[in-house]
Design a protein around this motif. Structure first.
Motif, short mmCIF file in Angstrom:
data_model
loop_
_atom_site.label_atom_id
_atom_site.label_comp_id
_atom_site.label_asym_id
_atom_site.label_seq_id
_atom_site.Cartn_x
_atom_site.Cartn_y
_atom_site.Cartn_z
N GLU A 10 0.83 -1.21 0.00
CA GLU A 10 0.00 0.00 0.00
C GLU A 10 0.86 1.26 0.00
O GLU A 10 0.48 2.27 -0.59
CB GLU A 10 -0.96 -0.03 1.18
CG GLU A 10 -2.03 -1.10 1.05
CD GLU A 10 -3.10 -1.03 2.12
OE1 GLU A 10 -3.39 0.09 2.59
OE2 GLU A 10 -3.64 -2.08 2.52
N THR A 32 0.64 3.96 -3.15
CA THR A 32 0.36 5.36 -2.78
C THR A 32 1.44 6.28 -3.33
O THR A 32 1.13 7.38 -3.80
CB THR A 32 0.28 5.51 -1.26
OG1 THR A 32 -0.76 4.66 -0.75
CG2 THR A 32 -0.03 6.94 -0.87
N LEU A 37 -8.87 4.68 -2.70
CA LEU A 37 -8.50 5.04 -1.33
C LEU A 37 -9.61 4.57 -0.40
O LEU A 37 -10.75 5.02 -0.51
CB LEU A 37 -8.30 6.55 -1.21
CG LEU A 37 -8.08 7.10 0.20
CD1 LEU A 37 -6.83 6.49 0.84
CD2 LEU A 37 -7.97 8.63 0.17
N THR A 51 -5.62 1.33 -1.29
CA THR A 51 -4.71 1.74 -0.23
C THR A 51 -5.51 2.44 0.86
O THR A 51 -6.56 3.02 0.60
CB THR A 51 -3.61 2.68 -0.76
OG1 THR A 51 -2.77 3.08 0.34
CG2 THR A 51 -4.21 3.91 -1.40
N GLY A 91 -3.54 8.16 2.39
CA GLY A 91 -3.80 9.25 1.46
C GLY A 91 -3.94 10.57 2.17
O GLY A 91 -3.76 10.68 3.39
N ALA A 136 -3.05 10.30 -4.41
CA ALA A 136 -3.58 9.18 -5.20
C ALA A 136 -3.71 9.56 -6.66
O ALA A 136 -3.50 8.72 -7.56
CB ALA A 136 -4.93 8.74 -4.64
N SER A 148 -0.18 9.50 -8.13
CA SER A 148 0.28 8.13 -8.35
C SER A 148 -0.28 7.57 -9.65
O SER A 148 0.47 6.99 -10.46
CB SER A 148 -0.14 7.25 -7.17
OG SER A 148 0.35 5.94 -7.33
#
Length: 822
Positions: A255, A259, A332, A532, A535, A570, A573
């Motif tokens: 995770e 992230t 998220l 994940t 965040g 997020a 990413s």
């Protein structure tokens, strides 16, 4: 203390040296020399997924040793009957290349019986000649031994520890759940026992990170992962048995990777947490950490190796291609909104520890409970009684100050409670279940939800629930369960949720998507990065905090380096990952010979290539693997609004002591109307500085009650009944509308009507529906107000008192007015 039990050395075809050691945690004697076969060892790297971005890349080593005597038999027996982590291997590689002459490195007096150039005593000045290269635990169930006489080969396999992470949970103390990202990775490795394979001077972790939050102070001398931290409580929960469970250690690393757009693997003597997008740069900056987390050094360097076909070769290769990607998504999970405790906890039970809860932005706890109450009546009495439960919510402040309790008061004589408040005096929050009969045995279920006020301080929260007593209209009913009457009770704490002013407990997920807008795209491939719990999000469990040079503050946006716009992490990413595959990607499958590590970037065909997977034969110095061309391009990417998943639970607007009683949703859909937080709008309805606004056409049906004046700009109004008129109203009338007002009653007054042009409307015939006293042909001239020009737009009035828009008053009755279109 672990010691080397067996060792072997070998020289590769190109003349380099490797030293392989078998370590035994229980061994206290000297090391014994063993002999390997001609392969030396094979190192294999393999990712979890067959895509460009694989967040986890594990590695393993296979090697063969000759079993020559009974001592080796004992080694095998111990490995097969002892704990997995007792035995591990460490591999060292010579610092100097073939042909170097350092202090007699190639002194022929050190030629031993097998004809290979070795150390006479390999542990003398080992660090002078060798660098740490690889380490891993021996896998018991993969040991193979030939069925033949001695000396016979025994095949071993060892894994780098990443696979070990998948077999254990990452357990941490709830009172110390705030860690930097760098420290989380080191703590995960240490808690798994992997750090024990490393000497205190070995580099345990190397990071490559160049993402900076809006609140960071950009400085290339600093590692952003040491200036970013989070609350680990996102990775723990309760089970229905009220036992705390923790997240798989490898999942925690995974995770972190998704992230931060990074991949995690072991290479060249160190675990690497590396943002893959950084490999598109000429140089990268590495930060290297010792096993205790201390920074060893940092360096900006190039990891490029030129495959020039003279010193480094490639052969037996095939070029293939991967299609471009349409979208990349990452979800998220807001675990603090879903359930901090993870599962239902049933009371009576021991007090549970919810963990450290932040008070940032009015952070508060929401509890959702269900009581089950069963009575057994053998001596009936009249009436009913109400069970009252008490919830102890104890806050232990992180600053060491006095405990705080969320409590309310019981109103004497009735089942009622005062307003909740925080206090340093021990107390409970009380709530009433549904009443139970005094006359017959019964079973009653009650759903109850409550919320604390804003936490006065950050601190660890403890919860306990018990029954307080029974109450009726006369007060305490202490004798209700005498004379053989009895009862049993239980309260299921179904969810404990956290929210603050910026993170409503209703928003449980947010899916972030970046799409490829290239007009030449022919595919609809989606890369789902998974989910994940980490965040942006002020104060929520799993939220990121960053150091601004003075203190730790919530992160609100991120970017690469020191330029560009800030977006949620997020979103960044997904944008970075799709940037690797916005176009068709070239892939090379083949063999490279002499001269590189898995982490190196190869240069050939005027392009740069990053390795996805491969097997390294140490003796031949060959890598048989798979590489992809790296050329990040984010020019055709589009960040979409996140898709918000809303779960209102039992209905937060009705929760006792919930201050505000609202669902604070900043995006997503409500009844298919999109929420637009930038414009304070839901669908066509928005809030402005001067009041509400409806964008587009609207149809109002049913009775409408006007409390103030109506400004009418030309839309159709039908069937408005029982309108209450406020004296002095102003109405705007356009040329082409057609309005019908049904009859209503009200008092006389004075109002004004605005008509477009005086010259067009002066003397216009208005027809009134007759009630028997007024003719339908009665007309009223509309004349300008005093001072108004007949040539322009202006205000006009009837030549008599009236109330309403173009209405005729007669005996307090108001009649339909119909104004025809021109």
């Amino acid at each position: 203390m672990a010691n080397v039990r067996y060792y072997t050395e070998f020289r590769t075809l190109r003349g380099d040296f490797y030293l392989l050691e078998i370590w035994d945690a229980n061994h206290t004697g000297d090391a014994t020399r063993a002999y390997c076969d001609s392969n030396g060892f094979q190192l294999n790297h393999d990712g979890e997924v067959d895509e460009l971005f694989s967040p986890i890349i594990g590695s393993s080593v296979t090697f063969n040793l000759y079993n020559q005597d009974s001592a080796f038999d004992t080694l095998l027996s111990d490995i097969l009957t002892q704990q997995d982590k007792r035995f591990y291997i460490k591999i060292y590689r010579s610092k100097y290349e073939a042909g170097d002459d350092l202090d007699g490195w190639y002194n022929t007096t050190k030629v031993v019986e097998d004809g290979m150039v070795m150390f006479a005593t390999p542990y003398e000045e080992k660090t002078k000649y060798y660098d740490f290269f690889w380490a891993g635990y021996i896998v018991q169930d993969l040991i193979e031994e030939a069925d033949e006489s001695k000396p016979r080969l025994v095949s071993f396999k060892a894994a780098d520890g990443i696979s070990l992470l998948s077999t254990i949970d990452y357990e941490f103390g709830l009172a110390t759940t705030i860690f930097t990202v760098k420290n989380i990775i080191i703590d995960v490795l240490d808690s798994a026992g992997i750090g024990s394979m490393f000497d205190g001077t070995d580099i345990l972790l190397t990071t490559v990170s160049n993402w900076w939050a809006n609140e960071h102070v950009y400085n290339t001398s600093n590692d952003p992962l040491t200036l970013t931290r989070m609350d680990l409580k996102a990775f723990t929960q309760y089970t229905p048995g009220a036992d705390r469970t923790y997240t798989n250690a490898l999942q925690v690393i995974r995770e972190l990777c998704v992230t931060f757009g990074a991949r995690f693997y072991f290479d060249n003597g160190s675990f690497r947490f590396e943002q893959i997008g950084e490999r598109d740069n000429v140089n990268i900056r590495e930060f290297r950490y010792l096993p205790d987390g201390t920074l060893y050094d940092s360096e900006s360097l190039s990891l490029d190796v030129s495959v020039d076909q003279s010193s480094v070769y490639r052969s037996a290769g095939t070029f293939r291609h991967l299609p471009a990607v349409k979208t990349v998504s990452l979800t998220l999970d807001r675990v603090s909104a879903a359930n901090i405790i993870g599962g239902t906890v049933t009371f009576p039970a021991d007090e549970i520890d919810v963990g450290v809860i932040p008070s940032e932005d009015n952070g508060r706890i929401i509890l959702e409970m269900r009581s089950r109450f069963q009575t057994y009546i053998s001596t009936p009495t009249v009436g009913v009684a109400t069970p009252v439960f008490a919830v102890t919510i104890r806050l232990e402040p992180s600053d060491g100050s006095a405990n705080q309790y969320w409590r309310n008061s019981l109103v004497s004589g009735v089942v009622g409670f005062g307003t909740g408040s925080w206090s340093t005096t021990l107390g409970t929050y009380k709530w009433a279940a549904n009443s139970v009969s005094r006359q017959a045995s019964s079973s009653v279920l009650t759903q109850h939800s409550m919320a604390t006020g804003p936490l006065p301080k950050d601190g660890e929260i403890f919860i306990d629930i018990t029954i307080l007593g029974f109450y009726d209209a006369q007060g305490s009913s202490t004798s209700f369960f005498s004379g053989g009457n009895s009862y049993v009770w239980a309260v299921d704490l179904e969810r404990a949720r956290f929210e603050n002013d910026n993170n409503p407990a209703t928003n449980v997920t947010a899916t972030f998507i970046t799409s490829n807008t290239s007009t030449s795209l022919g595919s609809a491939i989606n890369v789902n990065m998974g989910s994940t719990r980490i965040g942006d999000g002020v104060g929520a469990v799993g939220s990121l905090y960053v150091y601004n040079g003075t203190t730790w503050v919530p992160s609100t946006g991120w970017r690469v380096g020191n330029s560009g716009n800030y977006v949620e992490i997020a979103q960044l990413s997904t944008k970075q990952i799709i940037g690797l595959q916005t176009k068709v990607v070239k892939r090379f499958e083949g063999t490279t010979i002499q001269g590189h590590n898995f982490s190196d970037r190869l240069l050939f065909d005027t392009s740069y290539w990053i390795q996805l997977r491969g097997t390294y034969n140490a003796n031949n110095d060959e890598y048989n693997g798979e590489w992809f061309k790296i050329a990040k391009d984010t020019t055709t990417t589009n960040l979409e609004n996140p898709d918000i998943g809303i779960d209102v639970g039992v209905g937060l607007d009705g929760i006792s002591d919930f201050n505000g009683k609202y669902i604070n949703a900043g995006s997503g859909l409500i009844s298919n109307m999109r929420i637009d937080s930038d414009n304070d709008a839901i669908g066509p309805f928005s809030e402005t500085a001067t009041g509400g606004k409806i964008t587009g056409s609207a149809l109002v049906t049913g009775d409408t009650h006007l409390e103030a004046g109506l400004t009418h700009d030309g839309f159709l109004i039908e069937n408005i009944n029982d309108v209450t008129h406020s004296d002095g109203s102003t109405y705007n009338i356009q040329d082409t509308e057609y309005m019908i007002f049904n009859t209503w009653t009200g008092g006389n007054g004075t109002a004004t009507i605005n008509l477009p042009r005086a010259a067009d409307n002066e003397g216009r015939l208005l027809r009134f529906k007759s009630d028997g006293t007024i003719s339908a042909n009665t007309s009223i001239n509309v004349v300008p107000q005093s001072g108004e020009s007949v040539d322009g737009n202006g205000e006009f009035a009837f030549d008599r008192d009236y109330d309403g828009i173009m209405l005729l008053a007669h005996n307090d009755n108001w009649f339909i007015i119909q104004r025809k279109a021109k």
